[in-house]
Design an enzyme around this catalytic site. Structure first.
Site, PDB file in Angstrom:
ATOM      1  N   PHE B 245       0.808  -1.224   0.000  1.00 31.64           N
ATOM      2  CA  PHE B 245       0.000   0.000   0.000  1.00 31.64           C
ATOM      3  C   PHE B 245       0.837   1.268   0.000  1.00 31.64           C
ATOM      4  CE2 PHE B 245      -1.965  -3.301   2.748  1.00 31.64           C
ATOM      5  CZ  PHE B 245      -2.876  -3.772   1.830  1.00 31.64           C
ATOM      6  N   GLY B 472       0.141  -7.989  -4.190  1.00 32.68           N
ATOM      7  CA  GLY B 472      -1.170  -8.539  -3.871  1.00 32.68           C
ATOM      8  C   GLY B 472      -2.211  -8.131  -4.894  1.00 32.68           C
ATOM      9  N   THR B 473      -1.749  -7.442  -5.928  1.00 32.75           N
ATOM     10  CA  THR B 473      -2.653  -6.835  -6.893  1.00 32.75           C
ATOM     11  C   THR B 473      -3.063  -7.788  -8.004  1.00 32.75           C
ATOM     12  OG1 THR B 473      -0.639  -6.108  -7.950  1.00 32.75           O
ATOM     13  CG2 THR B 473      -1.759  -4.515  -6.575  1.00 32.75           C
ATOM     14  N   THR B 657      -9.442 -10.157 -10.978  1.00 28.58           N
ATOM     15  CA  THR B 657      -8.486  -9.490 -10.079  1.00 28.58           C
ATOM     16  C   THR B 657      -8.762  -7.987 -10.015  1.00 28.58           C
ATOM     17  OG1 THR B 657      -6.875  -9.374 -11.882  1.00 28.58           O
ATOM     18  CG2 THR B 657      -6.656 -11.199 -10.333  1.00 28.58           C
ATOM     19  N   GLN B 661      -9.570  -5.907  -6.665  1.00 31.11           N
ATOM     20  CA  GLN B 661      -8.744  -4.793  -6.239  1.00 31.11           C
ATOM     21  C   GLN B 661      -9.570  -3.534  -5.992  1.00 31.11           C
ATOM     22  OE1 GLN B 661      -5.502  -3.930  -8.807  1.00 31.11           O
ATOM     23  NE2 GLN B 661      -4.329  -3.029  -7.161  1.00 31.11           N
ATOM     24  N   LYS B 724      -5.347   1.681 -18.160  1.00 31.47           N
ATOM     25  CA  LYS B 724      -5.188   2.688 -17.115  1.00 31.47           C
ATOM     26  C   LYS B 724      -4.969   1.949 -15.801  1.00 31.47           C
ATOM     27  CE  LYS B 724      -8.232   6.263 -19.093  1.00 31.47           C
ATOM     28  NZ  LYS B 724      -9.482   7.032 -18.865  1.00 31.47           N
ATOM     29  N   GLU B 728      -5.369   2.319  -7.242  1.00 27.87           N
ATOM     30  CA  GLU B 728      -5.675   3.351  -6.261  1.00 27.87           C
ATOM     31  C   GLU B 728      -6.989   4.077  -6.542  1.00 27.87           C
ATOM     32  OE1 GLU B 728      -1.496   5.133  -5.168  1.00 27.87           O
ATOM     33  OE2 GLU B 728      -1.413   4.013  -7.024  1.00 27.87           O
TER      34      GLU B 728
END
Lengths: 329, 766
Positions: B245, B472-473, B657, B661, B724, B728
């Site tokens: 993070f 972890g993404t 995924t 996320q 893109k 976040e």
């Protein structure tokens, strides 16, 4: 964590006799081991009493009510069908505490003796904590104290008693069976804990080597109409900002008798006698619930960060009373 | 099922993570997991004061603990490590404060000693038995403290600009409808599940570092500088990361201490810092304050936007997130003014935390927009429609793509926004007041220079090697998918190696750039492989593809085929080029990235470009977030039964995924709004709730429903694959959406995060 010696006790009498100055009983260890790792508690000897877990049934129905083994886990006691149905206040106070993992490990006896969550106590690098280091002062008085107590406080300590189950026990006039070097005795649950006064390091009236073996809960007309309401920032796995343990005997429209305890806001398990008396003989409505909760907090003394808890505790009790009154029993 | 062995992989397929099994079975090795015989264990001792200096360290009791081998303090370490600059000043360090370099203490929780022992327990006991005496001075804890130094952003950094256009003052004065309000956001800590760990081992003059890292090449180069050694003698290994993070984005000072310890003792050393130490030995999101003024005409069109902000940082480091880059560009507005200042206090240095600028800066903007909608008696979604734009207002640059209102329109339907009675406090469910709130979300699309090596064997297996990071993404999975799709292989035939400085460098995992940066360079390498094989086939006598345009040939399902699907086996086609494997190393320098970026990349330097920083265009991803909230009429506890996010972020590489996320982002957003906040005892400048019992994050019961809808969006301008970033985007709008829902439920506008029940107790119960 400092080195310690370890003794396994096979029965309660041996356990209580194995304890010397600087020793501690080890049950679920969910508080003790944490505090040892944090270097807050530094016992020289641990007397492991886990072999006593099966020594008595978790819940025994007696003529007078219930006998709860102090060595049973929170989880098994909460799941007992008699408790769930006839003493919901007990089941809820246990089930709303901690996490499933902790409830599986922690025993009832250890739970009522859990230490405060005040971080000034739990982290020895804070210099001032009268509970940890008598005479060193209280960092919480003018520090971060959102979660600290507003009842039973002293200029030496405002650490709140964090437990839930104890509120149910104190509300239901429970008693505590113990065994100590001088033999067994029974004391009122209300007499188990102390307010901090000028000796916050002494939290209970248990003697050295005295081990809690059971809790005796008398059957009463109010035990079925009972509940534990816990208010907190998140839905689970958090200590109470404020909680109310309420048991009502209602006949017709009027409250015959009420039993009330408040959690999260006091330095020890807290019985609200004045609020109970205010309800006796009255029909339970918003106004009387409001009046009772004003009385319950009449002697509250708050600091900057926890001033809101006086109002929150009032509202928590008000809501708990209204909710209990509307229960179908 | 999409995971069948023979299926061609399509970009976007909802594939399971290729590393999932390793992670859930414990096969994945994290930073403190390497098998090392007889490591020495380190335990840190940290400062209990925030400002002053150490006068004495009595280590006699600590050294007497059985198993304690050595204790590092400033007395024996002062010159052991060379100073390296702070990240924003051209260096590698997340903080320039060097523990053990002098007796000086810059912040509470600063490392003051490292105890080294044969066991973790002995090291910890030794640390507990250190007696450290300080001469302490009254610290300046943060905003409003005496002794802090306030520095305008423009003075703190050469690159800083305060976006500005027109005359915001005059336009605000003239606007018929106004909002003028102050907001604040708290200190927050990442608290990744994996603690901050470091393991170092020397073999002669070569150092291996195992540490969870979002930027292995930066760690390698930074650590080499600190130790005064050749970067080629440092290897950083970080294949799996237990949450980051942003907290593992920059080299911390602990790493070199452990490297030196390992050198001194001639043995590998392993550090696993405690949870509470993680609050001060790594970075955090600093508290911010904002003053927003909006002026609008009676139809809701913005005429003036002013955003002034203050951010806390440490004494020496000018850390600054400057989210006005985003907040001044979200809506059309002819008159904009902004200013950012930093406040130096006696603190550890803050750092990146998931959407570092946008989270604290869009909360006030999107709250103010809701306040403006209330003042106009206008639906908040319609207010955003009125102010939607295809060009950013400061330089007039075009957005490469922007689907903000499409997201709102999809969301209002999915969320049944129509049920919302606009009057605050008007919606009820039994004893619960119900509130519905919404907010825009946005995140810049950034890319950096990247390199990768792809090899393809005759038997149809491929390997992708790049020193990118999967925090972890799902990076492993989308990188494998890119190669599988381009090489016409099942996903099982592709292996991916990441997180190791022996691999070709890739950008740090920050700014949501990894998928765009790395997948594009991997695609480029695959294209070179394809071109080699296709060239050979199109000119080979024995090929069915002879004479075809090589550009029209592609790999599909283990074959090289033409547009009509006819072709030949992969092995047959490849044998014209090799009897072993084709291995391609590729570099990619994306649009707007400086020409020397590849060299910089090898030095571990940051090369990202994009967002609002380009000369010719502006590139962001957008979304709309909706929150349903309940507040108990008596006790006022706040619960969030439902959160929905609709996002449009270019090409989605893996629906599964990506959804996870973004959902994680929404959950973190709710957490940020209602739960997370690091409290400080300002008398001592010390964090108080430094554990996961008191630093709250939501439990499952707090998040009954978190839903993600991904809108298709094609953006051919942004990069070849049209990607893109999404890492976040999810948690940017949520703070405001929650606060706006609280207002709708109760009529109380909360402008300071986190929102806690005591802020709603002031009024009598409804």
């Amino acid at each position: 964590m400092r080195p310690f010696s370890y003794v396994r006790a096979e029965d309660a009498i041996t356990a209580s006799q194995s304890i010397g100055a600087g020793s501690a009983f080890l049950a679920g260890g969910t508080t003790l081991l944490d505090l040892m790792k944090l270097d807050v508690m530094r016992p020289e000897t641990l007397v492991d009493i886990n072999s006593l877990r099966g020594s008595a049934p978790a819940v025994a129905l007696t003529q007078g009510g219930l006998r709860l083994s102090a060595f049973a886990s929170m989880a098994e006691t909460a799941a007992d069908p008699n408790i769930e149905h006839d003493y919901p206040i007990i089941a809820q106070s246990l089930a709303l505490a901690a996490s499933p993992q902790l409830r599986n490990m922690a025993t009832l006896g250890g739970n009522v003796l859990q230490r405060t969550r005040c971080n000034y106590f739990r982290n020895p690098s804070w210099r001032a904590c009268n509970k940890r280091e008598p005479g060193s002062g209280c960092a919480a008085l003018d520090g971060v104290n959102r979660k600290h107590a507003v009842l039973g406080v002293s200029p030496h300590c405002i650490a709140s008693y964090a437990g839930d189950f104890a509120q149910a026990l104190i509300a239901l006039d429970a008693a505590v069976e113990t065994i100590g070097p001088a033999g067994p005795r029974v004391i009122k649950f209300e007499a188990l804990h102390r307010t901090p006064g000028d000796t916050p390091q002494t939290e209970t009236n248990l003697g050295q080597g005295e081990l809690i073996t059971a809790f005796i809960v008398p059957r009463a007309p109010w035990t079925r109409r009972s509940l534990y309401l816990k208010i907190r920032d998140r839905e689970s796995y958090e200590f109470a900002l404020a909680s109310a343990a309420v048991a009502l005997d209602i006949e017709g429209d009027a409250v015959k008798q009420a039993r009330i305890a408040l959690g999260g806001i006091a330095t020890r398990p807290w019985r609200a006698h004045a609020a109970e008396q205010a309800l006796a003989g009255k029909p339970l409505n918003e106004d009387i619930a409001n009046h009772a909760s004003q009385l319950a907090l009449a002697h509250a003394s708050a600091r900057q960060g926890n001033a809101f808890k006086v109002e929150l505790a009032r509202r928590t009790l008000r809501r708990a009373l209204l909710q209990a009154a509307s229960m179908k029993v | 099922m999409t995971d069948t062995a023979e299926a061609n992989v399509r970009l976007g397929d909802p594939l399971n993570r290729i590393d999932a099994q390793a992670k859930v079975t414990g096969a994945a090795r994290y930073g403190s997991d390497p098998d090392i015989a007889r490591p020495v264990f380190a335990f840190l001792a940290v400062s209990s004061i925030a400002r002053g200096h150490i006068t004495r360290i009595d280590d006699r009791q600590a050294r007497a603990v059985s198993g304690v081998l050595d204790i590092l303090t400033h007395e024996n370490m002062a010159a052991a490590i060379r100073p390296v600059k702070f990240i924003s000043e051209g260096g590698y360090m997340g903080s320039s404060i060097m523990p053990l370099s002098s007796p000086r203490v810059f912040h509470a929780g600063q490392i003051v000693a490292v105890v080294l022992a044969d066991s973790f327990e002995a090291a910890r006991e030794g640390a507990h038995r250190l007696a450290i005496s300080y001469a302490d001075e009254t610290p300046s804890a943060g905003f409003d403290s005496e002794g802090v130094e306030v520095v305008p952003g423009a003075d703190a950094s050469k690159e800083h600009q305060d976006p500005k256009i027109g005359d915001a003052e005059a336009a605000f004065a003239a606007a018929p409808v106004k909002v003028d309000a102050q907001y604040s956001t708290p200190t927050q800590h990442h608290n990744p599940l994996e603690l901050f760990t470091t393991t170092c081992a020397w073999e002669a003059d070569k150092l291996t570092l195992w540490e969870s890292s979002q930027n292995v090449h930066a760690f390698k180069n930074g650590l080499a500088q600190q130790l005064g050694i050749n970067p080629e003698n440092v290897r950083v290994i970080s294949p799996y990361i237990g949450g980051a993070f942003g907290s593992r984005g920059s080299l911390t000072q602990r790493t070199a201490l452990i490297a030196v310890a390992a050198k001194r003792l001639g043995r590998p050393v392993k550090l696993v810092a405690s949870r509470d130490q993680g609050f001060t030995i790594a970075s955090y999101r600093a508290e911010t304050r904002h003053h927003i003024r909006l002026g609008a005409d009676k139809d809701g069109k913005l005429q003036s936007l002013t955003h002034e902000a203050f951010e806390v940082t440490s004494r020496p480091d000018p850390y600054m997130v400057s989210g006005t880059d985003a907040s001044t560009r979200l809506y059309a507005c002819p008159n904009v003014s902004s200013k950012v200042s930093i406040v130096h206090a006696d603190r550890s240095t803050p750092g990146f935390m998931r959407a570092p600028p946008e989270v604290p800066y869009l909360f006030p903007l999107e709250s103010a927009m809701d306040e403006l909608a209330a003042a106009l008696q206008m639906d908040p979604v319609e207010l955003r429609r009125v102010n939607d734009t295809k060009t950013e207002p400061i330089k007039g640059l075009p957005y490469t793509s922007r689907s903000l209102m499409q997201c709102f329109d999809k969301g209002t339907k999915a969320f049944d926004w129509q049920r919302r009675d606009p009057r605050p406090g008007s919606m009820r469910d039994g004893d619960w007041l119900v509130g519905l709130g919404c907010a825009s979300t946005m995140y810049p699309t950034q890319m950096g220079a990247a390199t990768a090596r792809v090899s393809l064997t005759l038997s149809g297996t491929a390997k992708v090697q790049t020193a990118a990071h999967d925090i972890g993404t799902g990076a492993y999975t989308v990188i494998a998918m890119t190669a599988a799709e381009r090489l016409g292989l099942p996903i099982q035939k592709v292996t991916v190696e990441l997180g190791d400085t022996e691999l070709p460098p890739a950008p740090g995992a920050g700014g949501s750039n990894t998928t765009a940066s790395v997948c594009n360079v991997v695609a480029k390498a695959c294209e070179e492989i394809r071109a080699k094989v296709a060239n050979a086939a199109s000119s080979a006598e024995d090929s069915k593809l002879k004479g075809q345009d090589q550009k029209a040939l592609r790999f599909s399902a283990g074959r090289l085929v033409g547009p009509d699907g006819a072709g030949e086996e992969l092995e047959t086609a490849m044998r014209r080029v090799t009897n072993g494997a084709i291995e391609i190393y590729a570099e990619n320098t994306p649009h707007g990235v400086k020409p020397d970026a590849i060299e910089k990349l090898y030095q571990g330097a940051q090369t990202l470009a994009g967002g609002a920083k380009l000369q010719d265009r502006i590139q962001f991803a957008f979304g709309a977030e909706f929150v349903e909230l309940r507040v108990h009429r008596i006790t006022r506890e706040i619960r969030c039964p439902r959160v929905l996010g609709v996002f449009a972020a270019g090409r989605i590489m893996n629906m599964k995924t990506a959804t996870s996320q973004l959902m994680g982002g929404l959950i973190w957003g709710v957490s940020s709004a209602l739960h997370e906040g690091t409290e400080m005892d300002r008398r001592y400048g010390r964090f108080y709730n430094t554990d996961l019992a008191e630093y709250l994050i939501p439990v499952n019961a707090d998040i009954p429903a978190a839903e993600v809808i991904l809108l298709p969006e094609e953006d051919h301008e942004i990069n070849e694959l049209g990607i893109k970033g999404i890492g976040e985007l999810g948690n940017v709008g949520t703070n405001a959406a929650v606060a706006n829902a609280v207002f709708h439920a109760t009529g109380v506008r909360i402008r300071n995060l986190p929102i806690r029940l005591e802020q709603l107790l002031g009024t009598a119960s409804i």
